[in-house]
Scaffold this motif. Structure first.
Motif, PDB file in Angstrom:
ATOM      1  N   ASN A  72      -3.417   4.952 -14.085  1.00 44.52           N
ATOM      2  CA  ASN A  72      -2.014   4.304 -13.491  1.00 44.52           C
ATOM      3  C   ASN A  72      -0.825   4.859 -14.442  1.00 44.52           C
ATOM      4  OD1 ASN A  72      -3.838   3.123 -11.428  1.00 44.52           O
ATOM      5  ND2 ASN A  72      -4.292   1.396 -13.130  1.00 44.52           N
ATOM      6  N   GLY A  73      -1.155   5.682 -15.446  1.00 41.16           N
ATOM      7  CA  GLY A  73       0.029   6.108 -16.135  1.00 41.16           C
ATOM      8  C   GLY A  73       0.307   5.235 -17.041  1.00 41.16           C
ATOM      9  N   ASN A  74      -0.753   4.236 -17.597  1.00 40.21           N
ATOM     10  CA  ASN A  74      -0.496   3.476 -18.754  1.00 40.21           C
ATOM     11  C   ASN A  74      -0.471   4.319 -20.094  1.00 40.21           C
ATOM     12  OD1 ASN A  74      -0.581   1.190 -16.991  1.00 40.21           O
ATOM     13  ND2 ASN A  74      -2.701   0.865 -17.345  1.00 40.21           N
ATOM     14  N   CYS A  75       0.277   3.696 -20.919  1.00 42.40           N
ATOM     15  CA  CYS A  75       0.366   4.204 -22.297  1.00 42.40           C
ATOM     16  C   CYS A  75       0.244   3.159 -23.298  1.00 42.40           C
ATOM     17  CB  CYS A  75       1.811   4.738 -22.494  1.00 42.40           C
ATOM     18  SG  CYS A  75       1.789   6.240 -21.385  1.00 42.40           S
ATOM     19  N   ARG A  76      -0.308   3.500 -24.710  1.00 44.40           N
ATOM     20  CA  ARG A  76      -0.235   2.321 -25.747  1.00 44.40           C
ATOM     21  C   ARG A  76       0.934   2.593 -26.513  1.00 44.40           C
ATOM     22  NH1 ARG A  76      -2.480   3.338 -30.582  1.00 44.40           N
ATOM     23  NH2 ARG A  76      -3.173   1.527 -31.855  1.00 44.40           N
ATOM     24  N   HIS A  77       1.655   1.698 -26.908  1.00 42.56           N
ATOM     25  CA  HIS A  77       2.903   1.847 -27.624  1.00 42.56           C
ATOM     26  C   HIS A  77       2.367   0.844 -29.155  1.00 42.56           C
ATOM     27  CE1 HIS A  77       5.444   2.931 -24.409  1.00 42.56           C
ATOM     28  NE2 HIS A  77       4.843   2.059 -23.588  1.00 42.56           N
ATOM     29  N   ASN A  78       2.475   1.784 -30.233  1.00 38.78           N
ATOM     30  CA  ASN A  78       2.279   0.972 -31.353  1.00 38.78           C
ATOM     31  C   ASN A  78       3.070   1.715 -32.520  1.00 38.78           C
ATOM     32  OD1 ASN A  78       1.205  -0.066 -33.716  1.00 38.78           O
ATOM     33  ND2 ASN A  78      -1.126   0.189 -33.063  1.00 38.78           N
ATOM     34  N   PRO A  79       4.251   1.365 -33.090  1.00 32.99           N
ATOM     35  CA  PRO A  79       4.867   1.834 -33.948  1.00 32.99           C
ATOM     36  C   PRO A  79       4.120   2.084 -35.226  1.00 32.99           C
ATOM     37  CG  PRO A  79       5.556  -0.387 -33.635  1.00 32.99           C
ATOM     38  CD  PRO A  79       4.679  -0.110 -32.448  1.00 32.99           C
ATOM     39  N   ASN A  80       3.139   1.216 -35.646  1.00 37.11           N
ATOM     40  CA  ASN A  80       2.443   1.368 -36.695  1.00 37.11           C
ATOM     41  C   ASN A  80       1.380   2.452 -36.746  1.00 37.11           C
ATOM     42  OD1 ASN A  80       3.984  -0.787 -38.189  1.00 37.11           O
ATOM     43  ND2 ASN A  80       2.617  -2.171 -36.926  1.00 37.11           N
ATOM     44  N   ASP A  81       0.904   3.138 -35.709  1.00 38.36           N
ATOM     45  CA  ASP A  81       0.172   4.183 -35.563  1.00 38.36           C
ATOM     46  C   ASP A  81       0.477   5.193 -36.397  1.00 38.36           C
ATOM     47  OD1 ASP A  81      -1.639   6.372 -34.403  1.00 38.36           O
ATOM     48  OD2 ASP A  81      -2.331   4.857 -32.957  1.00 38.36           O
ATOM     49  N   ILE A  82      -0.576   5.929 -37.255  1.00 35.09           N
ATOM     50  CA  ILE A  82      -0.115   6.762 -38.149  1.00 35.09           C
ATOM     51  C   ILE A  82      -0.281   8.032 -37.483  1.00 35.09           C
ATOM     52  CG2 ILE A  82      -1.320   5.644 -40.099  1.00 35.09           C
ATOM     53  CD1 ILE A  82      -3.744   7.335 -39.818  1.00 35.09           C
ATOM     54  N   VAL A  83      -0.684   8.193 -36.254  1.00 36.89           N
ATOM     55  CA  VAL A  83      -0.581   9.713 -35.634  1.00 36.89           C
ATOM     56  C   VAL A  83       0.353   9.539 -34.195  1.00 36.89           C
ATOM     57  CG1 VAL A  83      -1.867  11.437 -34.330  1.00 36.89           C
ATOM     58  CG2 VAL A  83      -2.894   9.956 -36.647  1.00 36.89           C
ATOM     59  N   SER A  84       0.083   8.518 -33.406  1.00 44.57           N
ATOM     60  CA  SER A  84       0.579   8.496 -31.972  1.00 44.57           C
ATOM     61  C   SER A  84       1.404   7.244 -31.906  1.00 44.57           C
ATOM     62  CB  SER A  84      -0.279   8.880 -30.963  1.00 44.57           C
ATOM     63  OG  SER A  84      -0.828  10.212 -31.274  1.00 44.57           O
TER      64      SER A  84
END
Length: 549
Positions: A72-84
């Protein structure tokens, strides 16, 4: 020239005979590999079979984008992710065994090198991980409408749990033991505050700069205490009183068997369950010699893995290890109990250790261990795969008797080129010898109990089944608990051979009834969903799910 040719012929002949006697290799009994799904989107680092015949798999969230999109076009938002920082791909999937299809799932925090088990109601509980996932707990409730997904529990754990082991307890709770820099255990759900109990044994088995005590091998003994093996030593722990009730001798040779010198272990099938003292044996196989990790990591010197198995009866008054040799040296191998009581040893490499890029020379051929055979006549080498399954691979038993194999990501991130062993996203199924066509007429088919039936402790249970061919009494009835497998250890792995009370043939048709006694206490078999099998002449039926309560 003729004499030399004759000599070579006889030398080869004698070598072949010796191999047959030693390893029991035969073209008629080698199993079968089948390529199931070429790309499930993630590397199957962790696997758990659920009682609706779906398998939940996951790797880690900070690998970078996977090969399967979130729905459903969902995304994971994580400003602390070291890659994405923004990731619209999945890092967990649900695999439908019957349909051979994959559905993406959503995990919000990092599940890398975590642990888990299944509650008595069939819900998967997953604990720990790395970075933002280190104190998380997560649950997954099985469903058939494709609507279920992960639910995250903030601060579900008191301590950071990375490379820990889980075990189900008789009361249905879970104990979480160890992990990097954690010489203690705790319970889930939390029982007290602070809910953490020191376990000095884990500090004693920690090799400075190498560890070798991560993902400890944990098995519940039939007295309710926990057998815990770490590095090269083992104890029997009364976790209620936090008392070591027995200390076992170090494994012969003294080499480590736990991460990163990763071997594997199983609790051999429990039988004679009505006895006052049940014979309880642990088998530990493979691993890497002491110092292998530092040699591989610092000097790029890859030491040959261990080719030994050690076996011990933990309820003996003076337990001692018995050592024997495997056909292959193996590190990072998985050990899977089959429904007929044999042990499949699969995956891994023959040099180096676990951890990034530190394993070499894949072992492509599984080995089958027959625990009832005498020493030096227990191993059989089976048909090899063509796909290396190195670090971060996994294997689990399915209800139909096959073993599902996936994963292998022996380096950081999803690297498909330019590395020695590319990230592997495929799934294979290995069919053991008992699924070969020539044994089909010996394979039982269970008529009752019906799937998802509830059974009680200490009851006489009647199983009806059919067999097209010859039946040899006594047939066996086994119960197998589905495992949580990661990093070469199948947590909560347990096979019970039920006591046979009565066996009869019903009428003229090839229908039979066997009456067995179910386990008498939760120390022998904790409550929850088990796969139940009927075994005729070492050929198991397809299993049926039953719920023990």
């Amino acid at each position: 020239m003729a004499a030399r040719a004759t000599f070579i012929f006889y030398a080869l002949f004698l070598t072949s005979i010796q191999l047959l006697l030693t390893h029991h290799v035969s073209s008629a009994a080698r199993g079968l590999w089948k390529y199931m799904v070429p790309n499930v989107g993630i590397s199957a680092m962790h696997m758990q079979l659920l009682h609706n015949d779906r398998v939940v798999m996951y790797d880690r969230t900070n690998f970078g984008p996977s090969n399967i999109s979130l729905p459903n076009g969902n995304c994971r938002h994580n400003p602390n992710d070291i890659v994405s920082k923004l990731d619209c791909t999945a890092h967990s999937i649900e695999y439908d065994v019957a349909m051979n299809t994959v559905r993406p799932l959503t995990v919000q925090s990092n599940t890398w090198c975590s642990s888990g088990s299944v509650r008595q109601d069939g819900v998967l509980v997953q604990t720990g991980g790395d970075r933002d996932g280190q104190r998380k707990a997560r649950t997954f409730s099985p469903c058939d409408n494709n609507q279920c997904d992960w639910v995250e529990i903030d601060n579900g754990l008191t301590k950071r749990r990375w490379y820990a082991s889980n075990h189900i307890l008789p009361d249905g709770k879970q104990i979480v033991i160890g992990g990097q820099a954690q010489f203690n255990y705790e319970f889930f759900p939390k029982t007290t505050n602070p809910n953490v109990v020191a376990l000095p044994f884990l500090a004693e088995t920690h090799d400075q700069g190498q560890e070798n005590n991560l993902y400890p091998f944990v098995f519940m003994n039939t007295d309710g205490n926990l057998f815990i093996f770490a590095n090269n030593k083992a104890i029997l722990l009364d976790y209620v009183k936090n008392t070591v009730v027995k200390t076992f001798p170090a494994i012969p040779g003294g080499d480590p068997r736990n991460y990163p010198s990763t071997g594997s272990a199983v609790l051999l099938p429990l039988k004679n369950l009505e006895a006052d003292i049940i014979e309880t044996e642990v088998l530990v196989c493979g691993g890497a010699p002491k110092g292998s990790y530092n040699l591989a990591f610092r000097k790029k010197t890859f030491v040959k893995a261990l080719d030994t198995c050690a076996r011990i009866k933990i309820n003996d008054a003076k337990p001692q290890w018995t050592v024997e040799n495997m056909p292959h040296a193996r590190v990072m191998g998985d050990m899977i109990l089959l429904p007929n009581g044999d042990v499949l040893i699969i995956n891994g490499g023959s040099f180096g250790t676990a951890a990034w890029e530190l394993g070499r020379e894949p072992v492509l051929a599984p080995d089958l261990y027959h625990p009832e055979n005498p020493v030096n006549a227990r191993f059989e080498t089976l048909r090899p795969t063509t796909i290396p399954r190195m670090y971060h691979s996994a294997a689990i038993l399915l209800r139909d008797g096959r073993v599902l194999v996936g994963g292998s990501n022996p380096h950081a991130f999803y690297n498909f080129t330019g590395v020695l062993f590319p990230t592997e996203l495929s799934l294979e199924a290995f069919s053991p010898v008992y699924l070969q066509r020539e044994f089909a007429n010996l394979r039982p088919k269970i008529i009752s109990p019906k799937p998802q039936s509830t059974i009680k402790y200490g009851m006489n249970l009647k199983l009806k089944f059919t067999v097209a061919g010859e039946v040899e009494a006594p047939v066996k009835v086994t119960m197998v608990f589905p495992t949580f497998t990661t990093h070469s250890f199948a947590m909560n792995q347990r096979v019970l051979v039920l006591d046979n009370v009565k066996f009869t043939r019903k009428g003229k048709s090839p229908t039979y009834e066997v009456q067995v006694r179910t386990p008498k206490s939760a120390n022998i078999a904790w409550p929850g969903y088990y796969m139940m099998f009927v075994v005729n002449q070492n050929i198991p039926s397809e299993g049926v799910w039953v719920k023990l309560e």
